[in-house]
Scaffold this motif. Structure first.
Motif, PDB file in Angstrom:
ATOM      1  N   LEU A 310       0.974  -1.040   0.091  1.00 22.04           N
ATOM      2  CA  LEU A 310      -0.003   0.202   0.209  1.00 22.04           C
ATOM      3  C   LEU A 310       0.754   1.228  -0.043  1.00 22.04           C
ATOM      4  N   HIS A 311       1.996   1.160   0.656  1.00 22.89           N
ATOM      5  CA  HIS A 311       2.750   2.169   0.786  1.00 22.89           C
ATOM      6  C   HIS A 311       3.386   2.682  -0.447  1.00 22.89           C
ATOM      7  N   ARG A 312       4.010   1.594  -0.963  1.00 19.69           N
ATOM      8  CA  ARG A 312       4.583   1.540  -2.336  1.00 19.69           C
ATOM      9  C   ARG A 312       3.722   2.118  -3.449  1.00 19.69           C
ATOM     10  N   SER A 313       2.550   1.591  -3.456  1.00 16.59           N
ATOM     11  CA  SER A 313       1.482   2.275  -4.686  1.00 16.59           C
ATOM     12  C   SER A 313       1.109   3.617  -4.270  1.00 16.59           C
ATOM     13  N   ARG A 314       1.184   4.051  -3.112  1.00 20.34           N
ATOM     14  CA  ARG A 314       1.159   5.575  -2.771  1.00 20.34           C
ATOM     15  C   ARG A 314       2.568   6.344  -2.819  1.00 20.34           C
ATOM     16  N   GLU A 315       3.635   5.513  -3.217  1.00 14.84           N
ATOM     17  CA  GLU A 315       4.922   6.341  -3.221  1.00 14.84           C
ATOM     18  C   GLU A 315       5.409   6.818  -1.634  1.00 14.84           C
ATOM     19  N   LYS A 316       4.822   6.428  -0.640  1.00 15.23           N
ATOM     20  CA  LYS A 316       5.147   6.586   0.609  1.00 15.23           C
ATOM     21  C   LYS A 316       6.280   6.190   1.125  1.00 15.23           C
ATOM     22  N   THR A 317       7.143   7.027   1.907  1.00 14.74           N
ATOM     23  CA  THR A 317       8.297   6.437   2.528  1.00 14.74           C
ATOM     24  C   THR A 317       7.916   6.339   4.020  1.00 14.74           C
ATOM     25  N   GLY A 318       8.744   5.762   4.900  1.00 16.74           N
ATOM     26  CA  GLY A 318       8.399   5.554   6.533  1.00 16.74           C
ATOM     27  C   GLY A 318       7.610   4.437   6.461  1.00 16.74           C
ATOM     28  N   THR A 319       7.496   3.958   7.924  1.00 17.09           N
ATOM     29  CA  THR A 319       6.628   2.946   8.463  1.00 17.09           C
ATOM     30  C   THR A 319       5.569   3.265   9.338  1.00 17.09           C
ATOM     31  N   GLU A 320       5.233   4.402   9.086  1.00 15.62           N
ATOM     32  CA  GLU A 320       3.871   5.001  10.052  1.00 15.62           C
ATOM     33  C   GLU A 320       2.745   4.669   9.156  1.00 15.62           C
ATOM     34  N   VAL A 321       1.884   4.263  10.095  1.00 15.27           N
ATOM     35  CA  VAL A 321       0.416   3.777   9.376  1.00 15.27           C
ATOM     36  C   VAL A 321      -0.557   4.738   9.876  1.00 15.27           C
ATOM     37  N   THR A 322      -1.143   5.354   9.053  1.00  9.50           N
ATOM     38  CA  THR A 322      -2.408   6.105   9.262  1.00  9.50           C
ATOM     39  C   THR A 322      -3.623   5.343   9.645  1.00  9.50           C
ATOM     40  N   LYS A 323      -4.645   5.967  10.119  1.00 11.97           N
ATOM     41  CA  LYS A 323      -6.096   5.455  10.474  1.00 11.97           C
ATOM     42  C   LYS A 323      -6.665   4.982   8.939  1.00 11.97           C
ATOM     43  N   GLU A 324      -6.597   5.974   7.985  1.00  6.71           N
ATOM     44  CA  GLU A 324      -7.204   5.209   6.655  1.00  6.71           C
ATOM     45  C   GLU A 324      -6.489   4.099   6.186  1.00  6.71           C
ATOM     46  N   GLU A 325      -5.200   4.047   6.091  1.00  4.87           N
ATOM     47  CA  GLU A 325      -4.473   2.958   5.634  1.00  4.87           C
ATOM     48  C   GLU A 325      -4.626   1.641   6.648  1.00  4.87           C
ATOM     49  N   PHE A 326      -4.927   1.793   7.798  1.00  3.71           N
ATOM     50  CA  PHE A 326      -5.085   0.740   8.878  1.00  3.71           C
ATOM     51  C   PHE A 326      -6.568   0.045   8.282  1.00  3.71           C
ATOM     52  N   ILE A 327      -7.440   0.988   8.148  1.00  8.97           N
ATOM     53  CA  ILE A 327      -8.739   0.380   7.929  1.00  8.97           C
ATOM     54  C   ILE A 327      -8.825  -0.333   6.296  1.00  8.97           C
ATOM     55  N   GLU A 328      -8.109   0.437   5.599  1.00  8.71           N
ATOM     56  CA  GLU A 328      -8.112  -0.297   4.214  1.00  8.71           C
ATOM     57  C   GLU A 328      -7.689  -1.540   4.289  1.00  8.71           C
ATOM     58  N   VAL A 329      -6.557  -1.731   4.967  1.00 12.03           N
ATOM     59  CA  VAL A 329      -5.753  -3.116   4.898  1.00 12.03           C
ATOM     60  C   VAL A 329      -6.627  -4.037   5.681  1.00 12.03           C
ATOM     61  N   PHE A 330      -7.257  -3.495   6.911  1.00 12.99           N
ATOM     62  CA  PHE A 330      -8.097  -4.513   7.503  1.00 12.99           C
ATOM     63  C   PHE A 330      -9.237  -4.912   6.545  1.00 12.99           C
ATOM     64  N   HIS A 331     -10.078  -3.896   5.994  1.00 12.27           N
ATOM     65  CA  HIS A 331     -10.985  -4.466   4.940  1.00 12.27           C
ATOM     66  C   HIS A 331     -10.587  -5.385   4.001  1.00 12.27           C
ATOM     67  N   GLU A 332      -9.228  -5.339   3.409  1.00 14.80           N
ATOM     68  CA  GLU A 332      -8.736  -6.322   2.536  1.00 14.80           C
ATOM     69  C   GLU A 332      -8.597  -7.868   3.103  1.00 14.80           C
ATOM     70  N   LEU A 333      -7.807  -7.219   4.373  1.00 12.94           N
ATOM     71  CA  LEU A 333      -7.325  -8.727   4.758  1.00 12.94           C
ATOM     72  C   LEU A 333      -8.278  -9.705   5.482  1.00 12.94           C
TER      73      LEU A 333
END
Length: 1002
Positions: A310-333
């Protein structure tokens, strides 16, 4: 291989596959008659010589071709266009199926899509987890088969317009404005093959019920009948269309405001609790652990990989996870598509179940009786994670998943987890969980002996253990297998362990099979140890000679029975001689390849028995078996015979009826053949079907046979005693163990099992060739009498051990349900040899109907953490399991075609001519026999009378049609006496004589 065009696999898809060669072909062409009308151009060809279909794609006629002519393209070019190679086509293999329950990320796909290669470390496929995903998938479009009358089927690419106002398909010879349906004109979306077009179609049986659906539209209620490549693709369209019908173009707006509320609010709250500093993000390791806590079956590296993707697709650096990213990954998995589609099926186009929706699900599918809204609310309160859902009485997808994966939805009926059978029947009326050479923990010849063998067996509910006792040093008897190199353990320590664990798993009687080879001196030591350690637990009361049957398990609770040799009643001395029982000597001879004469002489050897030890034997006196007729006349009910596996198999095959009748009164113990030096196991079903109660198993050896034994005794509270079928207990009943058809007097059951999906399959132990890749498939096996034994397998799901979707249904006819077992086996498909992943074995009577999870166990019987199968079960005459048309109310639906005996041609004309004339009488005799059996079953189902009345009803009905040449009856029934009688008149076929003789026993 049955397949309509491209689009991949057939398992769970529109048309079933068949392993045999292609015999019939179907050609589908697009003509002017497609769509709502009916022209002569759109015709198909179905070769009635075969029922299979081969790669029949819809082909467009070229210039100058007649609408009904075949296209000139070569098979090779055609196959390439459809997405699979010519070699695959020649072998009858379909192309690689697209994974179900997914939609591809990216731009809108056209009919011709480019082949791509991804070097990503993780697939970029997106699961369906909401109605908005369904709508998006419909906008992208998918291939569906359009079914018309007279077996016409067209491949079309269907898609939803971006404005969500109309449904279109392409290609079509119609005007583009006509090759569409306005969403507003849709009256109903109907699942299954439930329109006249489907029912009248010549390939009705080739279309999967789960993949078919119909769109009813227009003022004239026309139908657009479609078949998807998989059940999940059909679910996407049905779910999306139903939402569009309900909410129109505002569907996405509605979903945006209501669908995510409960789930998103819950996840947001959970995220905020982790983000204690209100930074708006949390460390990656915390986010991974958070999701793993909510879904323990997920692998840590998979969660990490998803965040990184998900971070790579958004060209994001770092290892911090936002609320929106957390919810999206939870939905997916954490969203299982098969459970989501089940939820929306019962939720009336909502993203949650209210109490009434849940009530309907519990009653219709799970078979629960007297369900109230209060019960539904209790389930919601227990399993719904969101406080909002608990307060409003709503069960979200996460709560529904929690419920379906909970013990409440286990496939094993909880009623059978406690003692639920009549325990007041004679001991001979039960199957008894039994161990062979319990002291051994490896092979039979060189393996070590250990007291842990007794601990393991007793903890597993074993009720019959074996002690092979010999003279030991220091006047202490020892236990080991004589004439072998197995190690020794002290007799006293074994009795101590038995005393400690005898009633650990069950309070019902324990049988000690004592094989005594000790001197008189050490026999007295054995008696001292047993009396001192076991005390009042020993059952020493003499049998009542006026009784005809053994006492019941209920009356023997907490008692230990000694099965051993016993002195005759007229023996007045302190000792006497008896026949020796020495299984070890027999095995030693087998190993040494010694002759039969010596074997017999050792078997008949006699030894001295101490009277004190003899008096410990009460109702399990060991005697040698002679023959059935002698036993029926002379054997006492308290006498027990032991049968070598080979001898027992001989009787089971040659005298099955006598063996069953023998076991109605007497206990029979069957022990493994001496050839099984490696401690392999015999099939216990081979002897259970004859009524043998004590089938001794090598508990130290895992595998199929031990799975059957453990699975069978899992019922009745795992107490070690299982009541045998009534037909094996009643004196007046007749049952042959080798029957290959329906059992007279027993109503067959139709079992419908759908393997939906699997979860968290581990990599097979010792497998390293494929890395972490798992290619699972599932076998469903039926074990029971020969008429019931069957197996079916699903297709292989390549490179998916986390959540493979199988969506395949199987149907089995169970002729003797009380003796049948179902075994689920998951294997890893491998070129070198398929490897075992897990299994679960369950008695047929313990199955729960509806949507259930099957926990998988390892080869050695341990539970595989979080690994399971998701299945749907429906059984004739049981509550639950869904709609009647899916369950099959009549067992005749699954009845096999009648099999007749055939003659082998010897190519000697005179002999062949003679036997040729016998074929028709044999067929007539077979028909007569089976018609009589069916008459008994049918009348018992309809009359509801006593057994005698049932039988007489059948005979009266059948005898009306059994008349001689001069119309005189062949069977005369006398109803004037207290017990009805029959007489045979004139010449009656021999087979009828046997049937009437058997039934006359009633």
């Amino acid at each position: 291989m049955a397949e309509f065009g491209s689009g991949g696999g057939t398992g769970g898809g529109g048309l079933p596959s068949s392993p045999g060669p292609v015999q019939g072909k179907v050609a589908f062409k697009a003509g002017d008659g497609e769509g709502g009308g009916g022209g002569g151009g759109g015709r198909s060809r179905f070769d009635s010589a075969g029922s299979r279909v081969s790669n029949g794609d819809c082909a467009q006629p070229g210039a100058g071709e007649e609408p009904g002519s075949a296209p000139p393209a070569s098979p090779e070019s055609s196959s390439k266009e459809k997405g699979f190679s010519a070699s695959q086509q020649r072998e009858g293999k379909p192309g690689i199926p697209r994974r179900s329950s997914i939609i591809k990320d990216g731009t809108k796909q056209k009919r011709e899509r480019k082949k791509t290669v991804s070097f990503s470390s993780m697939p970029t496929e997106k699961k369906i987890s909401s109605a908005s995903d369904c709508i998006n998938a419909m906008v992208e479009g998918s291939e569906l088969k359009k079914v018309r009358s007279n077996s016409r089927v067209y491949h079309r690419y269907f898609l939803l317009d971006a404005d969500m106002q109309s449904l279109r398909w392409e290609p079509s010879k119609k005007d583009s404005e006509k090759a569409k349906i306005d969403i507003k004109s849709i009256k109903e979306v109907r699942t299954g093959k439930n329109t006249d077009i489907f029912r009248s179609n010549g390939i009705y049986d080739q279309i999967s019920e789960d993949c078919a659906f119909s769109i009813i539209y227009g003022e004239n209620y026309e139908s657009l009948d479609l078949v998807a490549n998989s059940a999940d693709v059909a679910n996407i369209w049905v779910t999306g269309l139903r939402y569009l019908i309900s909410y129109g173009k505002h569907t996405l707006d509605m979903l945006g405001t209501t669908q995510d509320n409960m789930r998103t609010s819950w996840l947001s709250q959970m995220f905020s609790e982790s983000d204690v500093d209100n930074l708006g993000h949390i460390p990656l390791c915390n986010a991974v652990q958070f999701i793993k806590d909510l879904n323990p079956g997920l692998k840590t590296n998979k969660i990490e990989l998803k965040f990184k993707e998900l971070h790579r697709s958004r060209e994001k650096t770092g290892t911090e996870v936002t609320k929106e990213e957390f919810i999206e990954v939870f939905h997916e998995l954490c969203t299982r598509p098969e459970i989501y589609f089940l939820l929306v099926q019962f939720s009336s186009n909502k993203e949650f179940l209210d109490t009434k929706d849940l009530m309907m699900f519990l009653e219709a599918e799970q078979g629960m009786a007297q369900v109230t809204e209060e019960i539904s609310l209790e389930i919601i309160q227990k399993y719904e994670p969101a406080k909002e859902g608990q307060e409003k009485g709503c069960l979200s997808i996460d709560g529904f998943t929690n419920y379906l994966t909970s013990p409440d939805c286990h496939i094993f009926d909880p009623e059978h987890k406690k003692v639920c059978q009549d325990m007041k029947q004679p001991l001979s009326h039960y199957f008894i969980n039994s161990s062979h050479n319990t002291y051994l923990i490896e092979d039979q010849f060189r393996g070590p002996s250990d007291i842990t063998g007794y601990i393991r067996a007793l903890k597993m509910g074993c009720r019959s253990v074996e002690l092979d006792v010999w003279d030991g040093p220091d006047n202490e008897p020892v236990i080991y297998t004589g004439h072998t190199m197995t190690s020794q353990i002290v007799f006293r320590s074994v009795i101590d362990i038995i005393n400690k664990y005898a009633f650990f798993a069950s309070e019902y009687p324990l049988i000690l099979c004592l094989e005594n080879h000790c001197s008189i001196k050490q026999q007295k030591v054995m008696v001292q140890h047993m009396r001192k350690i076991l005390g009042d637990k020993l059952h020493t009361q003499s049998p009542n000679i006026e009784e005809s049957y053994l006492p019941s398990p209920e009356s023997l609770k907490g008692k230990i029975l000694i099965k051993a040799k016993k002195l005759s009643a007229n023996c007045s001395g302190l000792e006497g001689d008896v026949t020796d029982e020495d299984e070890g000597a027999e095995m030693s001879q087998r190993v040494a390849k010694e002759g039969v004469e010596q074997q017999n002489s050792i078997t008949g050897k006699r030894f001295q028995l101490c009277k004190d030890l003899s008096e410990l034997v009460s109702i399990c006196k060991s005697v040698q078996f002679k023959e059935f007729q002698v036993s029926f006349q002379l054997q006492k009910y308290w006498e027990v015979c032991s049968f070598n596996e080979v001898l027992a198999s001989k009787y089971a095959n040659e005298n099955p009826g006598d063996f069953v009748n023998y076991n109605k009164r007497f206990l029979a113990r069957v022990f493994p053949s001496p050839m099984r030096i490696d401690s392999s196991n015999m099939n216990p079903q081979d002897f259970w079907k004859c009524g043998c109660q004590i089938v001794a198993m090598n508990f130290q050896t895992p595998g199929l046979m031990m799975d059957l034994n453990i699975g069978w005794f899992r019922q009745n509270g795992n107490c070690g005693y299982v009541l045998r079928p009534a037909i094996m207990r009643e004196e007046v009943s007749f049952f042959s163990a080798n029957t290959k058809d329906t059992v007279p007097g027993v109503s067959p059951q139709l079992l419908h099992i759908k393997i939906i999906s699997g979860q968290n399959f581990p990599k097979p132990k010792g497998s390293g060739a494929k890395g972490d890749v798992v290619d699972p498939y599932v076998y469903v096996e039926i074990h029971g009498i020969p008429a019931d034994c069957a197996e079916q397998r699903t297709k292989t799901m390549h490179q998916n051990g986390d959540n493979p979707i199988f969506d395949e249904s199987f149907e089995f006819q169970i002729n003797l349900p009380e003796l049948a077992m179902v075994r689920f086996v998951v294997l890893d498909d491998d070129y070198i040899g398929d490897e075992f992943i897990g299994q679960y074995t369950i008695p047929f009577e313990c199955l729960q109907t509806g949507y259930r999870h099957v926990p998988l166990q390892s080869l050695t019987g341990e539970n595989l953490t979080h690994a399971s199968l998701f299945v749907h079960v429906a059984i004739t005459n049981r509550r639950g399991g869904g709609k009647p048309h899916k369950r099959g109310l009549s067992v005749r639906k699954g009845k096999k075609s009648r099999e007749y005996a055939s003659m082998r041609t010897l190519w000697i004309k005179t002999i062949d001519e003679v036997f040729k004339n016998a074929l028709q009488p044999i067929r007539d005799a077979t028909d007569l026999r089976e018609n009589m059996q069916n008459a008994v079953v049918s009348f018992k189902e309809l009359c509801g009378l006593s057994p005698v009345a049932n039988l007489m009803q059948c005979i009266l009905a059948v005898s009306m049609h059994l008349v001689g040449p001069d119309n005189t009856p062949l069977v005369v029934v006398n109803l004037s006496d207290q017990y009805p009688t029959m007489e045979l008149q004139g010449i009656v076929p021999e087979v009828l004589k046997k049937i009437v003789t058997a039934y006359e026993m009633v």
